[in-house]
Design an enzyme around this catalytic site. Structure first.
Site, PDB file in Angstrom:
ATOM      1  N   GLU A   1     -14.607  -8.930  91.285  1.00 42.92           N
ATOM      2  CA  GLU A   1     -13.928  -7.791  91.911  1.00 42.92           C
ATOM      3  C   GLU A   1     -13.821  -7.920  93.433  1.00 42.92           C
ATOM      4  O   GLU A   1     -14.398  -7.106  94.159  1.00 42.92           O
ATOM      5  CB  GLU A   1     -14.676  -6.502  91.546  1.00 42.92           C
ATOM      6  CG  GLU A   1     -14.703  -6.243  90.051  1.00 42.92           C
ATOM      7  CD  GLU A   1     -15.505  -5.008  89.663  1.00 42.92           C
ATOM      8  OE1 GLU A   1     -15.025  -4.274  88.798  1.00 42.92           O
ATOM      9  OE2 GLU A   1     -16.599  -4.791  90.213  1.00 42.92           O
TER      10      GLU A   1
ATOM     11  N   ASP B   1     -25.205  -5.220  96.886  1.00 39.29           N
ATOM     12  CA  ASP B   1     -23.898  -4.665  96.544  1.00 39.29           C
ATOM     13  C   ASP B   1     -23.423  -3.793  97.695  1.00 39.29           C
ATOM     14  O   ASP B   1     -24.114  -3.670  98.719  1.00 39.29           O
ATOM     15  CB  ASP B   1     -23.943  -3.895  95.209  1.00 39.29           C
ATOM     16  CG  ASP B   1     -22.634  -4.078  94.438  1.00 39.29           C
ATOM     17  OD1 ASP B   1     -21.576  -3.747  95.014  1.00 39.29           O
ATOM     18  OD2 ASP B   1     -22.662  -4.558  93.291  1.00 39.29           O
TER      19      ASP B   1
ATOM     20  N   HIS C   1     -18.060  -6.912  97.199  1.00 38.57           N
ATOM     21  CA  HIS C   1     -19.312  -6.166  96.993  1.00 38.57           C
ATOM     22  C   HIS C   1     -20.289  -6.405  98.145  1.00 38.57           C
ATOM     23  O   HIS C   1     -21.490  -6.547  97.939  1.00 38.57           O
ATOM     24  CB  HIS C   1     -19.958  -6.550  95.652  1.00 38.57           C
ATOM     25  CG  HIS C   1     -19.197  -6.046  94.458  1.00 38.57           C
ATOM     26  ND1 HIS C   1     -19.381  -4.787  93.937  1.00 38.57           N
ATOM     27  CD2 HIS C   1     -18.238  -6.622  93.702  1.00 38.57           C
ATOM     28  CE1 HIS C   1     -18.565  -4.620  92.893  1.00 38.57           C
ATOM     29  NE2 HIS C   1     -17.859  -5.722  92.740  1.00 38.57           N
TER      30      HIS C   1
HETATM   31  C1  ACM Z   1     -19.003  -6.501  86.971  1.00 38.59           C
HETATM   32  O1  ACM Z   1     -19.171  -5.606  86.133  1.00 38.59           O
HETATM   33  N1  ACM Z   1     -18.256  -6.277  88.032  1.00 38.59           N
HETATM   34  C2  ACM Z   1     -19.585  -7.809  86.820  1.00 38.59           C
END
Ligand code: ACM
Length: 521
Positions: A311, A168, A248
């Site tokens: 995201e 991440d 991410h």
């Molecule tokens: C997530 O909570 N972005 C998968």
């Protein structure tokens, strides 16, 4: 006596069977080994193999007609276990352990005379084939020793998939021989934001000033992953690595700045939230991703691969010249279309290698590649939408399964939001029963770790709510595990296994207050 998750059918015969200090066992493979290990450690029982079932105190056999993961546990003059496959044998052993005193989950010593099993016939099979738990080891690194302990707790609850969120913005935990800086540089950040994430408009994306100045990091070695895989296989658990892309990715960009579309990421992110520093859109970054996925496939033989997809802000793609040139060359005019191009290449690469590929539900927005399994986290309605589109689906709806939200208990520790009470978790099953439900493989709970820094804290957030998730995924119903009282005896097992489960009850006033905030993972 409470068995968790609840078996499908259970007939009591009356009377007990006492296990002796030496148990003769026929067959059973890893399942027999797991039973032997528990009883040796807690009560000093020795196991010896015998060549014919008639000489055995505990005998195992396979009958494939029972079906995947199913088992019959017959306890009378002796113990006979028949299962549909080796996993079913493992689940029979977990049920058998629960018929013994809770101390079998601990280090002992136990009185051998307490090893009494009720004479019983249990026939059992799971409702869903995917019963998972996700550990985010990226936001805060969790040592392998804890991950191995977590496997035991999963097995106790017949959970069969460990999803490891390995990468991440804040840290990269997966060893990659082709790109060693991913762990050397991307595995360490100079500090961590104390307290809560500021609101988005105050959120400095490059965040150098606000952290606590305590370096945090770590990564797993190839040998540790080998140990993890061996133990998981023994327990009937599949390990699914997630490499989150194309968003991410700040930790990877810190290690190899050419991966990014900006020039100022010098270390993994020290605060939370959704970073705008995503992978540059180019063939070169796609090649990077496929190389990383190939290495992950070698480290996790046979495992499905999770490729993230959640995201991913498109701001940099719309301004960076190379990303713009890529968009022009593929005819993409929006970020969604650009991400769809990326997802197609990545998912196809994994499918071509003969593996299942999983992505978060954002990939539906641009049209998910055919054959991709969708992990739904945002709105539970997307479970039926994805299934209707022909995708296989794993339910991970934040509303019911994001166990990093506090439990509504008085004085609860700092967490990303909440409350998410046991009672609410107990309603997960209501969103699984959808049209085209045969495409719903099952579900899982999530332990995101922005506010979970230690194994003890991870356990506090995971249990007993994780047991309620396991109960529903195995049997399709909450089975009374939507309140602490409903767990009864099972809580003593968690204590015996030295699990730091959340012992307090919800404060009913706070559990009815507070907006649910699932964002910023
Ligand atoms: C997530 O909570 N972005 C998968």
């Amino acid at each position: 006596m409470t068995v968790v998750p609840t078996p499908r059918s259970w007939q009591r015969r009356g009377g007990d069977l006492l296990l002796g200090p030496v148990v003769a066992v026929f067959g059973g493979g890893d399942a027999a080994g797991v039973l032997a290990e528990h009883l040796r450690r807690s009560a000093g029982v020795r196991f010896r193999d015998v060549a014919v079932p008639s000489e055995a105190d505990v005998s195992f056999a396979i009958d494939e007609t029972l079906g995947a993961e199913a088992y019959r546990l017959d306890i009378d003059e002796r113990v006979n276990i028949v299962s549909g496959d080796s996993r079913g044998a493992g689940w029979a052993v977990q049920t058998l352990l629960q018929l013994l005193p809770p101390e079998v989950y601990g280090p002992g010593p136990m009185e051998p005379a307490h090893l009494r099993l009720p004479r019983t016939m249990i026939e059992d099979a799971p409702r869903y084939s995917w019963r998972g738990s996700m550990l985010d080891v990226a936001r805060h690194f969790l040592p392998m020793e804890y991950v191995l302990k977590h496997l035991d707790t999963m097995a106790m609850h017949k959970l069969n998939v460990l999803h490891l969120h390995l990468t991440d913005d804040q840290g990269w935990r997966l060893p990659v021989a082709s790109f060693p800086l991913l762990t050397e540089v991307g595995g360490w950040r100079p500090g961590t934001l104390p307290g809560h994430q500021p609101p988005p408009d105050e959120n400095d994306c490059d965040d150098v000033a606000h952290h606590d100045g305590r370096p945090h990091g770590g990564s797993y070695t190839v040998a540790e992953i080998g140990t993890l895989m061996a133990k998981a296989t023994r327990l009937g658990i599949t390990v699914v690595p997630e490499i989150d892309m194309p968003g991410h990715m700040e930790a990877a960009i810190a290690a190899y700045p050419w991966l990014g579309a900006c020039d100022h990421v010098s270390h993994p992110r020290t605060c939370w939230g959704v970073s705008e520093h995503v992978l540059q859109l180019s063939r070169r970054t796609v090649d990077f991703c496929t190389t990383v996925l190939d290495e992950a496939m070698d480290l996790f033989p046979g495992s499905p691969l999770h490729v993230g997809g959640d995201e991913c802000p498109d701001r940099e793609w719309l301004t960076d010249p190379i990303s713009r040139a890529t968009m022009a060359s593929i005819g993409a005019t929006t970020g969604k279309a650009a991400q769809a191009w990326f997802e197609n290449l990545i998912c196809q690469h994994v499918l071509d290698a003969g593996r299942r590929v999983i992505a978060w539900d954002e990939v539906l927005d641009g049209g998910a590649p055919e054959g991709t399994t969708i992990m739904v986290w945002r709105e539970a309605q997307a479970i039926s939408r994805a299934a209707a589109m022909g995708h296989e689906v794993i339910a991970a709806p934040a509303e019911f399964t994001y166990l990093d939200h506090h439990q509504g208990t008085p004085g609860h520790p700092l967490s990303i939001g909440g409350p998410l009470t046991l009672q609410k978790v107990g309603q997960l099953h209501t969103v699984l029963d959808v049209p085209a439900s045969s495409r719903v493989l099952g579900g899982q709970f999530q332990l995101w770790s922005e506010y979970i820094r230690t194994p003890a804290r991870a356990e506090y957030f995971a249990w007993p709510r994780g047991a309620s998730v396991a109960q529903q995924l195995w049997s399709g119903t909450p089975g009374g595990l939507d309140s602490l009282e409903g767990f009864g005896h099972h809580l003593r097992r968690l204590t015996a296994a030295d699990i730091n489960w959340c012992r307090s009850h919800p404060d009913t006033t706070s559990s009815t207050r507070g907006a649910f905030d699932a964002h910023n993972h």
